[in-house]
Design a protein around this motif. Structure first.
Motif, short mmCIF file in Angstrom:
data_model
loop_
_atom_site.label_atom_id
_atom_site.label_comp_id
_atom_site.label_asym_id
_atom_site.label_seq_id
_atom_site.Cartn_x
_atom_site.Cartn_y
_atom_site.Cartn_z
N LEU A 194 1.05 -1.05 -0.18
CA LEU A 194 -0.02 -0.21 -0.12
C LEU A 194 0.62 0.87 0.23
O LEU A 194 0.71 2.23 -0.75
CB LEU A 194 -1.34 -0.40 1.39
CG LEU A 194 -2.23 0.90 1.38
CD1 LEU A 194 -3.00 1.22 0.11
CD2 LEU A 194 -2.90 1.11 3.00
N MET A 195 1.78 1.24 0.48
CA MET A 195 2.81 2.55 0.65
C MET A 195 3.56 2.63 -0.39
O MET A 195 3.88 3.32 -0.86
CB MET A 195 4.65 2.38 1.86
CG MET A 195 3.33 2.23 3.37
SD MET A 195 4.39 2.69 4.81
CE MET A 195 5.58 1.10 4.43
N HIS A 196 4.24 1.11 -1.63
CA HIS A 196 4.72 1.39 -2.63
C HIS A 196 3.45 1.77 -3.58
O HIS A 196 3.59 2.63 -4.81
CB HIS A 196 4.63 0.15 -3.09
CG HIS A 196 6.16 0.06 -4.06
ND1 HIS A 196 7.35 -1.03 -4.28
CD2 HIS A 196 5.68 0.69 -5.31
CE1 HIS A 196 8.08 -0.57 -5.63
NE2 HIS A 196 6.85 -0.05 -6.35
N LEU A 197 2.31 1.63 -3.40
CA LEU A 197 0.79 1.78 -4.28
C LEU A 197 1.19 3.87 -4.45
O LEU A 197 0.99 4.40 -5.64
CB LEU A 197 0.20 1.00 -3.99
CG LEU A 197 -1.33 1.48 -4.44
CD1 LEU A 197 -1.29 1.57 -6.72
CD2 LEU A 197 -2.62 0.75 -4.15
N SER A 198 0.96 3.91 -3.11
CA SER A 198 1.01 5.80 -2.58
C SER A 198 1.64 6.54 -2.85
O SER A 198 1.63 7.38 -3.26
CB SER A 198 0.62 5.68 -0.65
OG SER A 198 0.74 6.82 -0.42
N ASP A 199 2.86 5.45 -2.71
CA ASP A 199 4.29 6.63 -3.79
C ASP A 199 4.24 6.51 -4.80
O ASP A 199 4.75 7.72 -5.33
CB ASP A 199 5.65 6.35 -2.99
CG ASP A 199 5.66 6.39 -1.56
OD1 ASP A 199 5.06 7.11 -0.82
OD2 ASP A 199 7.02 5.83 -1.00
N SER A 200 4.41 5.65 -5.30
CA SER A 200 3.58 5.16 -6.88
C SER A 200 2.50 6.62 -7.61
O SER A 200 2.78 7.47 -8.35
CB SER A 200 3.53 4.14 -7.37
OG SER A 200 4.51 3.62 -7.21
N HIS A 201 1.92 6.52 -6.60
CA HIS A 201 0.24 7.05 -7.43
C HIS A 201 0.72 8.97 -7.15
O HIS A 201 0.21 10.42 -7.75
CB HIS A 201 -0.81 7.19 -6.27
CG HIS A 201 -2.27 7.55 -7.08
ND1 HIS A 201 -2.22 7.03 -8.46
CD2 HIS A 201 -3.16 8.17 -6.70
CE1 HIS A 201 -3.63 7.54 -8.77
NE2 HIS A 201 -3.32 8.48 -8.06
N THR A 202 1.44 9.67 -6.18
CA THR A 202 1.61 10.96 -5.50
C THR A 202 2.65 11.09 -5.86
O THR A 202 2.71 11.82 -6.83
CB THR A 202 1.49 10.73 -3.48
OG1 THR A 202 1.90 9.71 -3.14
CG2 THR A 202 -0.29 10.40 -3.73
#
Length: 119
Positions: free
Chosen positions: A48-56
Motif C-alpha cells: 500500500l505504501m509502494h502504491l501510494s508513493d507511486s501515485h503521489t
C-alpha cells in the motif's frame, strides 16, 4: 492462497509503478480476503505504501483519466472497509487516491484550458 502475493507482484517493479501497474496492484489487493490482509499485514502495508508513493510522489495521479476516478473512489471505499473490518490503519492513505482530495477535476480543467489557449 499464495503467501507473498503482493511481494511477488512488486518484486521486479521500479520504485514508482507505471500507472497500469498501479491499477493491477489495486485489483489484486481488493480481491484478497480480509483474513489474508490480517495474516499478512506487513506485506499489505508495504504494498500500500509502494502504491501510494507511486501515485503521489511518482506522479501516477497525473495520468489518471476521469473515467478511472470510479476505480479510485471504489479503492478508497475498500480502504475504509479494510480499516473497519481488520483494524489495519488504512485511512491515512485515502487522500493519496481520492480524486477529490488530489484536486484532479481542477487539474484537468486547467490542462484543458491550457490546451485550448495554446491552439
Amino acid at each position: 492462497m499464495n503467501e507473498n502475493i503482493l511481494y511477488k507482484f512488486l518484486k521486479n517493479k521500479p520504485t514508482y509503478l507505471d500507472y497500469d501497474d498501479e491499477l493491477k496492484l489495486m485489483n489484486i489487493m481488493t480481491k484478497l480476503p480480509m483474513s489474508w490482509l490480517i495474516k499478512n499485514k506487513d506485506e499489505f502495508i508495504d504494498a500500500l505504501m509502494h502504491l501510494s508513493d507511486s501515485h503521489t510522489i511518482g506522479s501516477g495521479f497525473l495520468l489518471q483519466e476521469e473515467c478511472d476516478d470510479i476505480i479510485f473512489d471504489n479503492f478508497c471505499d475498500w480502504l475504509r472497509e479494510v480499516n473497519n473490518k481488520t483494524g489495519i490503519a488504512t485511512l491515512m492513505y485515502i487522500d493519496d487516491f481520492d480524486p477529490k482530495a488530489l484536486g484532479l477535476d481542477e487539474f484537468r480543467k486547467n490542462i484543458r484550458k491550457d490546451e485550448n489557449t495554446n491552439k
